[in-house]
Design a protein around this motif. Structure first.
Motif, PDB file in Angstrom:
ATOM      1  N   LEU A   1      10.566  17.337  -0.363  1.00 41.94           N
ATOM      2  CA  LEU A   1      10.126  17.907  -1.588  1.00 41.94           C
ATOM      3  C   LEU A   1       8.793  17.216  -1.696  1.00 41.94           C
ATOM      4  O   LEU A   1       7.957  16.551  -0.728  1.00 41.94           O
ATOM      5  N   PRO A   2       7.559  17.902  -2.192  1.00 38.34           N
ATOM      6  CA  PRO A   2       5.960  18.091  -2.145  1.00 38.34           C
ATOM      7  C   PRO A   2       5.907  16.275  -2.545  1.00 38.34           C
ATOM      8  O   PRO A   2       4.775  15.996  -2.477  1.00 38.34           O
ATOM      9  N   SER A   3       6.428  16.129  -3.169  1.00 41.27           N
ATOM     10  CA  SER A   3       6.201  13.839  -3.595  1.00 41.27           C
ATOM     11  C   SER A   3       6.106  13.474  -2.101  1.00 41.27           C
ATOM     12  O   SER A   3       5.394  12.237  -2.149  1.00 41.27           O
ATOM     13  N   TYR A   4       6.769  14.075  -1.561  1.00 39.05           N
ATOM     14  CA  TYR A   4       6.618  13.082   0.022  1.00 39.05           C
ATOM     15  C   TYR A   4       5.573  12.791   0.503  1.00 39.05           C
ATOM     16  O   TYR A   4       5.631  12.038   1.282  1.00 39.05           O
TER      17      TYR A   4
ATOM     18  N   GLY B   1       4.611   6.030  -4.725  1.00 37.14           N
ATOM     19  CA  GLY B   1       4.732   5.696  -6.374  1.00 37.14           C
ATOM     20  C   GLY B   1       3.276   6.379  -7.102  1.00 37.14           C
ATOM     21  O   GLY B   1       4.497   6.776  -8.173  1.00 37.14           O
ATOM     22  N   ASN B   2       2.279   6.121  -7.198  1.00 33.92           N
ATOM     23  CA  ASN B   2       1.528   6.515  -8.090  1.00 33.92           C
ATOM     24  C   ASN B   2       0.868   7.794  -7.567  1.00 33.92           C
ATOM     25  O   ASN B   2      -0.084   8.354  -8.100  1.00 33.92           O
TER      26      ASN B   2
ATOM     27  N   PHE C   1       3.991   9.618   0.970  1.00 34.17           N
ATOM     28  CA  PHE C   1       4.854   8.943   1.429  1.00 34.17           C
ATOM     29  C   PHE C   1       4.357   8.957   2.901  1.00 34.17           C
ATOM     30  O   PHE C   1       4.004   7.963   3.648  1.00 34.17           O
ATOM     31  N   PHE C   2       4.288  10.426   3.237  1.00 36.86           N
ATOM     32  CA  PHE C   2       4.217  11.131   4.899  1.00 36.86           C
ATOM     33  C   PHE C   2       2.119  10.099   5.283  1.00 36.86           C
ATOM     34  O   PHE C   2       1.990   9.131   5.758  1.00 36.86           O
TER      35      PHE C   2
ATOM     36  N   PHE D   1       0.886  -1.188   0.069  1.00 39.71           N
ATOM     37  CA  PHE D   1       0.272  -0.404  -0.044  1.00 39.71           C
ATOM     38  C   PHE D   1       0.635   0.870   0.332  1.00 39.71           C
ATOM     39  O   PHE D   1       0.667   1.769  -0.553  1.00 39.71           O
ATOM     40  N   VAL D   2       2.125   1.350   0.717  1.00 38.89           N
ATOM     41  CA  VAL D   2       3.249   2.221   1.404  1.00 38.89           C
ATOM     42  C   VAL D   2       3.570   2.583  -0.264  1.00 38.89           C
ATOM     43  O   VAL D   2       3.708   3.828  -1.395  1.00 38.89           O
TER      44      VAL D   2
END
Length: 292
Positions: free
Chosen positions: A221-224, A203-204, A227-228, A197-198
């Motif tokens: 970075l904003p993409s994190y 990734g998506n 993940f958070f 799931f994480v």
């Protein structure tokens, strides 16, 4: 100030060795030795509060670390004052858990083997959902975003916890085996689901919620943000729910555990905390009768 992990690791292993010693020594000495181990254990996690808040950005662990010192100090005090059986059972569970966990943490080849197996299974699960992830060592990459599988991602701590719980209870072997099977293997499978799931969410970029706030807090970075929310919030909450459900299943099979759990929870009731701090003895929970 964030204390070095090397120092915290020394404190952790020292506390666990003292707890193990307390579990195997005669009761005359065991309660006092175990209490010292619990105090050091609580101090170790209390000192880890800045690490989990400032570096790991893990809210649940931060709260647990804040509570660690006062809780272990109080329970250690009661342990020495009353030589309470439930707290020695808790100590034996911690000792068994530590012995189970120690080889994976100490022997690099064994820990790496478990990480490698978990990485391979997780990668297969991620790609079974239609993704095109790749792995290099223990790093899984999906759409250019990387997630490292470390020992904590194998659920070895949670599995060790239930090995300790099952191992510290005196019950027929068939029920102990059932309790083991509904906990340890199930935890590992659910952990693979968690990892999947994480990685898939990150990734998506499924959970780009309040990325500016996350960037400001973490410096990532904003993409994190995905993940958070996937790892630090949803996966942690899901793990907690799963542990509660698994705990209920284990208690159903080993109702002997409920007596000790009830007794430990009675110790943290406000009225009983006041009694203990006044030096009074709180009546222990009565054993439950198992239905035939």
């Amino acid at each position: 100030m964030v204390i070095s992990m090397e120092f915290l690791d020394i404190m952790l292993w020292a506390s666990l060795f003292i707890i193990i010693a307390g579990a195997v020594l005669p009761k005359k000495y065991g309660y006092k030795v175990a209490a010292a181990g619990w105090v050091l254990f609580g101090l170790r996690w209390g000192l880890s509060t800045p690490e989990f808040y400032l570096v790991e950005h893990n809210i649940m662990y931060t709260i647990a670390c804040v509570l660690a010192i006062p809780v272990t100090l109080y329970l250690a005090y009661v342990m020495v004052k009353d030589e309470r059986e439930s707290l020695m059972v808790l100590t034996r569970a911690a000792a068994i858990s530590s012995i189970f966990y120690f080889p994976f943490a100490y022997f690099t080849w064994l820990g790496d083997w478990l990480i490698g197996v978990t990485t391979s299974i997780t990668l297969a699960a991620v790609n079974a959902l239609g993704n095109n992830a790749t792995a290099s060592g223990n790093i899984v990459t999906l759409n250019g975003l990387k997630v490292e599988i470390i020992l904590a991602c194998t659920a070895i701590q949670s599995m060790a916890l239930f090995v300790g719980v099952v191992g510290c209870i005196r019950a027929p072997a068939d029920r102990l085996f059932k309790a083991f099977m509904v906990s340890v293997p199930v935890i590992y499978v659910l952990n693979v689901v968690r990892n999947t799931f994480v990685i898939t969410s990150y990734g998506n970029q499924w959970l780009q919620i309040a990325p500016d706030m996350i960037v400001e807090w973490t410096g990532e970075l904003p993409s994190y943000a995905s993940f958070f929310w996937a790892h630090n919030v949803l996966a942690e909450a899901g793990s907690l729910i799963a542990l509660v459900v698994i705990s209920y299943a284990v208690i159903s099979i080993l109702p002997e555990t409920l007596t000790y759990i009830r007794d430990i929870f009675s110790l943290i009731q406000i009225d009983n905390i006041k009694k203990n701090l006044r030096g009074e003895k709180v009546v222990e929970a009565a054993p439950l009768q198992r239905n035939k």
